[in-house]
Design a protein around this motif. Structure first.
Motif, short mmCIF file in Angstrom:
data_model
loop_
_atom_site.label_atom_id
_atom_site.label_comp_id
_atom_site.label_asym_id
_atom_site.label_seq_id
_atom_site.Cartn_x
_atom_site.Cartn_y
_atom_site.Cartn_z
N ARG A 209 6.97 -3.35 2.94
CA ARG A 209 5.60 -3.85 3.00
C ARG A 209 4.93 -3.46 4.33
NH1 ARG A 209 4.01 -10.15 1.89
NH2 ARG A 209 1.80 -9.80 1.61
N ARG B 44 -6.34 -7.00 2.09
CA ARG B 44 -5.59 -7.89 1.19
C ARG B 44 -4.13 -8.01 1.62
NH1 ARG B 44 -8.87 -5.28 -2.59
NH2 ARG B 44 -7.25 -3.77 -3.10
N GLU B 45 -3.55 -6.88 1.99
CA GLU B 45 -2.15 -6.90 2.39
C GLU B 45 -1.94 -7.62 3.72
OE1 GLU B 45 -0.39 -3.00 2.06
OE2 GLU B 45 -1.47 -2.66 0.18
N LEU C 268 1.88 -0.73 5.08
CA LEU C 268 0.69 -1.16 5.80
C LEU C 268 0.44 -0.27 7.02
CD1 LEU C 268 -1.38 -3.36 5.41
CD2 LEU C 268 -0.01 -4.86 6.81
N GLN D 143 -8.01 -2.53 0.77
CA GLN D 143 -6.62 -2.70 0.33
C GLN D 143 -5.77 -3.26 1.46
OE1 GLN D 143 -5.30 1.15 -0.93
NE2 GLN D 143 -6.45 1.11 -2.86
#
Length: 199
Positions: free
Chosen positions: A180, A31-32, A184, A28
């Motif tokens: 975001r 992807r970020e 993360l 995950q």
């Protein structure tokens, strides 16, 4: 009825622990991170394209007033410096492999977060002032070719665009990017925790 209340109370006290493996979280996060890198690279490319367009206008058009040359110089310097800052931050999130060194990447990501905060606050206003000065000096010669109505429209649209970018758009970008990056960072902290403590 009392039995139902006891069951409901027991259910509310019961906590289900959802375990997500470090590998799943890493996928995950991958992807970020790739999305963050792509966005950063696109920002740099956009700034470089702006720099090249303004430079080509300066080279291929003949301007008579020194104010126009000064305005274009100020604008290009502001764009160049801002692009270098964006590139420095891009290298920060691209230089280490997050799959091999999550804790090192986490440290870089936290530095990136602080840099972005400075970029969108104090540095952004220097950039906006420099661009505004560049546009004002540029307009001294250019607006002399316009009618009064065209001058009013050009100045109004430019001022509205700068105000829109400095308020609404800037706040939306800051909020989205802050969330975001914070998410993360949280994922990498969890990954580091899972890797350092055996299951």
């Amino acid at each position: 009825m009392q039995a139902f209340d006891q069951i409901q109370e027991l259910w509310q006290k019961h906590e289900v622990e959802v375990k997500v493996s470090a590998d799943e979280m890493l996928q995950q996060a991958k992807r970020e991170v790739n999305g963050l890198r792509l966005k950063s690279a696109l920002n740099i490319l956009g700034m470089l394209a702006s720099f090249l367009v303004i430079a080509s206008v300066w080279i291929f058009y003949h301007f008579e007033s020194w104010t126009t040359h000064l305005g274009i110089s100020i604008t290009m310097i502001a764009i160049g410096v801002y692009t270098l800052i964006l590139y420095r931050d891009h290298r920060l999130i691209s230089k280490s492999d997050y799959t091999l060194h999550p804790s090192e990447y986490l440290s870089n990501l936290k530095t990136y977060q602080l840099n972005r905060y400075r970029l969108y606050n104090s540095l952004y206003w220097f950039y906006t002032v420099a661009l505004s000065l560049g546009i004002i000096f540029y307009f001294v010669e250019i607006l002399s070719y316009f009618s009064t109505l065209q001058k009013v429209v050009a100045v109004s649209l430019t001022a509205l665009w700068i105000i829109f970018c400095s308020t609404i758009l800037r706040k939306a970008v800051i909020k989205r990017e802050k969330e975001r990056i914070a998410l993360l960072i949280e994922k990498f902290e969890r990954i580091s925790g899972q890797i350092s403590t055996p299951e």
